[in-house]
Each structure stands twice: as structure tokens, then as C-alpha cells.
Motif scaffolding. Structure first.
Motif: not given
Ligand code: SF4
Length: 429
Positions: A251-256, A291-293, A407-411
């Protein structure tokens, strides 16, 4: 305005077959002792005893910064200059330090002896010391050893070495037990809790994390265990898990938003759960993160970024910045490129991105200066001189110390790049 990320658009070839500039010159990176800073917070009943020099003590203490106010769960046993004849004394001294420590700190369950670079330490057989002391303090305390030496490890490889040393101690899977999923890589508790909830809602069970917060909660492994890497720098840990019969979920990594969704989908698919279920479970979080991004995008869209090799997080972050924020990656440098673990990331990176592995710092500085990126991601040692030349920098170490996964840390991850750009604009206004 919100840009829709085409999650399943054909990733074309991306950078899968792109040439990689390999450099083997002088490098400017922290050593693997740095990992102790986040690992000691994560494994709450572990203690990290660095067997090293005063330089090592200084590095660990200054990198750990403010947390030394609490009684720390790391220390340095300083080994002074000794000749070979003094090695027996050094072993005895280590035994004495460990015994005193464990008497004083009965809550310790795992004690890591962490090796370093000085030649006196290299001559010490820490594996044997750990074995001998483990026998003495069993079953209350387990002693393990790994190297954080700057000769053998960079910055994040200390975590890989630490987790790899834990793998042989993980309990075997009980007969008839469901093998389940193990998420591998130290994540801040808040992120771990979010992932645990999402994976449970998707219907995957049981889900365990390596490392666990306490020695007694470490996951069992065996044939049939599936594991999912949360960090891209865990080559040795993955190999050790595979040696115990576990299988990695690619898998790719859970960033963004995109990385997190694809990561969860890969896990779901391994347990025969359809992507539509992942879409349903993650919808609210994806909408919030989108929305945050969108609020961060105006500051970043169209800006150029240059990565010096440091944390091994460079490729997944470059992919996030390029695909979700419209940044242009001039160079994505990484200390090591693990083609298999990063295959999905390479496929997603925009074609034409310059990739480099290893470092020849002067040549890389020349490339960076020639291109004058809007933001340069590098270690502390390079940041000050580049700032003095008018370049805007981001310290790579912050990417490891800040919760950025999910998700919550993407922004928040986007904000790490937007902030220095805003600061530079203010300064030059
Ligand atoms: Fe210690 Fe070597 Fe790291 Fe320096 S590079 S702090 S001597 S382990």
C-alpha cells in the motif's frame, strides 16, 4: 474551491521506472539515536539505555528537549576511553548500571541497550550483554539491544532497528486464533486511536499495533498474520516479521487524504472487504479533511519544493504535496529507496520528478541553489546556511515529531509547509 482528488485515476507510470540519481558522498543526517525521542513516549514501560559517549548523551537530551522535566525513560551509560583489556570491566560496569536502574525503576518491562559509534562501544558485545541480563531479570524485564550508531543508521532507522529487535520476542499466534492485522510503525497515540476506530468500523479484526504501548500488549504473530506498514523506513522490521510467517499488505503510506484512503482500502481488500465499505466509513473524515486542506491550498499551489534526504518520509510527502496541494517537486531525495515498500508511492509521484538516493551534500546543495525552490526540506545543519542565502526551509525532523498521518492530520501536514512560506512573505513584505 475544493479540488477533487481522482482516487482511482490511472496513476500512469508515475515514477515507477524513473531513473534515480544515486549519490554516495558526504551526508548530513542525524543518527538513529534520535528515534528514542518518540519511541520512549510510545512504549510506556520501556527504558532506553544508550551505551555511548558524552556526544550521544548530549544529542539525546537536547533532541528530547522539554520532556526531561519528567523522570525520563532514557539515559546514557558513558563509556570512556578504554583499551581492550578494560572490556571486561565495561561489561561489569554495564551490569552494575542496569541493576541499579532496575532496582530503582521496578515499572520497567523492556530495557533497550542502544549501541552507538565510539569504538569502545562497538567492541562491547551488547547482544551478549542483553542476553545475559535478560536471564538474570527474567521474567519481569526483557533486555534487548539494537544500534543507533550514526555509522550504521540514519535518523529514522533507529526505530526500524528497535522494532526489528522486538520481533523475535513477539508471542506466537495461538492455535486457532484469527491472525488479524498488525499496523507497524510508531504513531502518536491520537493517530493510533483514529486508525483503530476506522479499521474496526471497516470490519477488520483483531487489529494490533507494533509497537504497543505496553510490553504485555505486543501483538502475536505467525503464519497468516497480515501487516501494514505505517512508516516507510521499516525494512528490517518487515523482513523480521516475514521471517515469522507474516505477510505485508502492499500500500502507499497513510499521509494525506489519498494515501490514507488507499492504505485503508489495501487493508480492507486483504480481508475481502470491498472498497465501497471503506468509502462509506471514511466519508465524514474525508469531507472534513478535504475542507481543511482547501484552506491550505492557496498558500501552496504552484510552489516548488526540494527535499534533501533525511527522514525517509520524503517520497510519500512529496506525493501528497504534488497530488493534493498542487506543489511542484523539484527533487525528492531519500537516504534509502526501498523499491518494494515504496512501489505504490513511486507509481503515484508525477512523472518527471527528480529522484535521488543517498547524498553528496555539496553537489546536492549546488542543485538546490541553482533551482532556488520556494521551500527546501532539510536537516538542521543545512537549514541555517540556506536561510541565510534567502531560501525558505523546513526542518525534516519536525515531520517526524508532529502527528501527520491520517485524515485528521492532513491539513496539519500541509500547514507545516505553508507556515514557513507565510513567514518568509511577511519578512519580505
Ligand atoms: Fe553518538 Fe554516533 Fe550518534 Fe554521535 S553519531 S550521537 S557518537 S551514536
Amino acid at each position: 474551491m475544493t479540488t477533487v482528488i481522482p482516487l482511482h485515476a490511472e496513476a500512469a507510470a508515475g515514477c515507477s521506472t524513473a531513473p534515480v540519481l544515486r549519490e554516495r558522498g558526504q551526508r548530513e543526517v542525524f543518527c538513529g539515536l534520535t528515534g528514542i525521542v518518540w519511541l520512549h513516549r510510545k512504549i510506556q514501560d520501556a527504558f532506553f539505555l544508550v551505551v555511548g559517549s558524552r556526544t550521544c548523551a548530549h544529542l539525546v537530551q537536547s533532541a528530547a528537549g522539554g520532556m526531561i522535566f519528567a523522570e525520563p525513560r532514557f539515559a546514557t551509560a558513558i563509556i570512556d576511553e578504554r583499551d581492550l583489556a578494560g572490556l571486561a570491566d565495561a561489561q561489569e560496569e554495564l551490569d552494575r548500571v542496569v541493576t541499579r536502574l532496575l532496582e530503582r525503576r521496578p515499572e520497567i518491562r523492556t530495557l533497550f541497550l542502544v549501541g552507538s559509534c565510539p569504538s569502545e562501544v562497538i567492541k562491547l558485545d551488547l547482544a551478549r550483554a542483553a542476553q545475559r541480563l535478560s536471564q538474570r531479570f527474567a521474567p519481569a524485564v526483557r533486555l534487548l539491544n539494537y544500534s543507533g550508531s550514526g555509522i550504521e543508521t540514519t535518523f529514522t532507522q533507529g526505530e526500524d532497528a528497535c522494532l526489528a529487535s522486538l520481533v523475535p520476542t513477539l508471542p506466537p499466534l495461538a492455535a486457532g486464533a484469527a491472525p488479524g492485522l498488525v499496523v507497524v510503525g510508531a504513531l502518536p497515540d491520537i493517530v493510533e486511536d483514529q486508525f483503530a476506530r476506522l479499521l474496526a468500523d471497516i470490519g477488520i479484526a483483531p487489529v494490533k499495533f507494533l509497537p504497543a504501548r505496553h510490553a504485555a500488549e505486543m501483538p502475536a504473530v505467525g503464519a497468516g498474520t497480515r501487516f501494514l506498514l505505517a512508516q516507510p523506513f521499516l525494512a528490517d522490521t518487515a523482513k523480521a516479521l516475514e521471517g515469522r510467517g507474516a505477510r505485508r499488505i502492499a500500500a502507499p503510506f497513510p499521509l494525506g487524504i489519498e494515501g490514507t484512503t488507499r492504505w485503508l482500502e489495501a487493508a480492507a481488500a486483504a480481508f475481502d472487504i470491498p472498497a465501497s465499505r471503506v468509502a462509506r466509513v471514511t466519508e465524514a473524515a474525508r469531507t472534513r479533511a478535504g475542507a481543511a486542506l482547501a484552506r491550505q491550498r492557496p498558500a501552496l499551489q504552484g510552489k516548488t519544493v526540494f527535499f534533501f534526504p533525511d527522514s525517509q518520509l520524503e517520497l510519500p510527502i512529496a506525493r501528497f504535496l504534488a497530488r493534493e496541494l498542487g506543489m511542484q517537486v523539484l527533487e525528492a531525495g531519500t537516504p534509502y529507496l526501498h523499491r518494494e515498500h515504496l512501489a505504490d508511492e513511486l507509481a503515484l509521484l508525477p512523472a518527471g520528478t527528480r529522484l535521488s538516493e543517498g547524498q553528496d551534500v555539496d553537489r546536492q546543495l549546488d542543485r538546490c541553489r541553482a533551482q532556488r525552490p520556494d521551500i527546501t526540506v532539510c536537516g538542521l545543519g543545512l537549514a541555517n546556511p540556506l536561510e541565510a542565502e534567502g531560501l525558505t526551509t523546513k526542518w525534516a525532523i519536525e515531520l517526524v515529531f508532529t502527528p501527520i498521518h491520517g485524515y485528521e492530520q492532513a491539513a496539519d501536514l500541509a500547514e507545516l509547509f505553508a507556515r514557513p512560506l507565510r513567514r518568509r512573505e511577511l519578512l519580505s513584505a
